[in-house]
Design a protein around this motif. Sequence first.
Motif: not given
Length: 249
Positions: A151-156, A162-164, A243-249
Motif C-alpha cells: 500500500p501507499a506509505m510515506k515516512d517523515y 520520525w513518522q510513517l 500512523v507510527v510515531r517514534i521520538q528521537r533523543g
Amino acid sequence: MSMFSRFDKDLKQADGCLHKAADMFFHPIGEDIFHKWDHNHPAFPGPKLTKVRLECKGEEKKEVKEEVKVVVKVEEKKEKCSGGCSGGCSGGCSGGCSGGGGCCCHHHHHCHCAPPPPPPPPPPPPPEHIRIYPCFAVIDKYDIVESEWHPAMKDYMADKLWQLHVYLPGVAKDKVIVDILGKTLVVHGEGVFHTHCGMWPEHIEHCCDCTRKEPTCFCKKFALPDNCKIHEARVEFEKEVLVVRIQRG
C-alpha cells in the motif's frame, strides 16, 4: 603514666593508705612538703571499703560504720573459633575462619568471617526485536522478504520525531502488523490490491470504483534514523490510515 598502672606496688609502699599513695604520686620530690603528708586515720582495711555516716542525736554525735561490698565484674572468656581464626576473635573474627570448622561469631549480627553478599545483577538490556502493533510483545528475529506490491506509505523525519503514514483503504485493523527488528521497522499484513488499476505513482491520488479488489499480502521495511527511542513508539490506526510515531533523543 597512669596513676593506676602500678597501683598495688604504690599502695603497699604507702602502708595501705590511699592518701599517702596519691601524695607520693602527685608529689614525688622529697623536698615537697606534701611528699610525706601526715594522715591520722586507721590503716587501709584491704578489699572492703568503710563508709562513715554521722548521726546527730541532740548534742551527741555517733559514728556508724557500714560495710560496702565491692563487686568486680569479670568478663567471660569468649569462645574460640573451632575453625581457627588467625586474627583472633574480638566481637567478630577479624582474621577470618580459615579452618572451615565453624565461626565463633555465628551469633553476631554482622559476621566478618562470611564473605560480603554479591552485588545485585545489572538489569537486563531492553529487547531489540519487538512488536508494537496491534499489541506490544517481544518476538524472535526473522528474515525480512519485501513484496513487490505494498500500500501507499510515506515516512517523515524531524529533529525530534520520525513518522510513517500507511494508507490502507478497506483494510481491517487486525490485518496489519508493525514490528521493530533492531534498527529496522517492518510493516506487513494484508492489504487491498486494485487488480485493474495496478500501481499508481505516489504523487497521484488514486480514487476509483473498481469492483475487483483482491486481498494481497505485503511487506515493507524502513531503516530507522539514529537516536530513536524505540520503546516509546506509538501507533494509531484511524480512518484507514496507520500512523507510527517514534521520538528521537
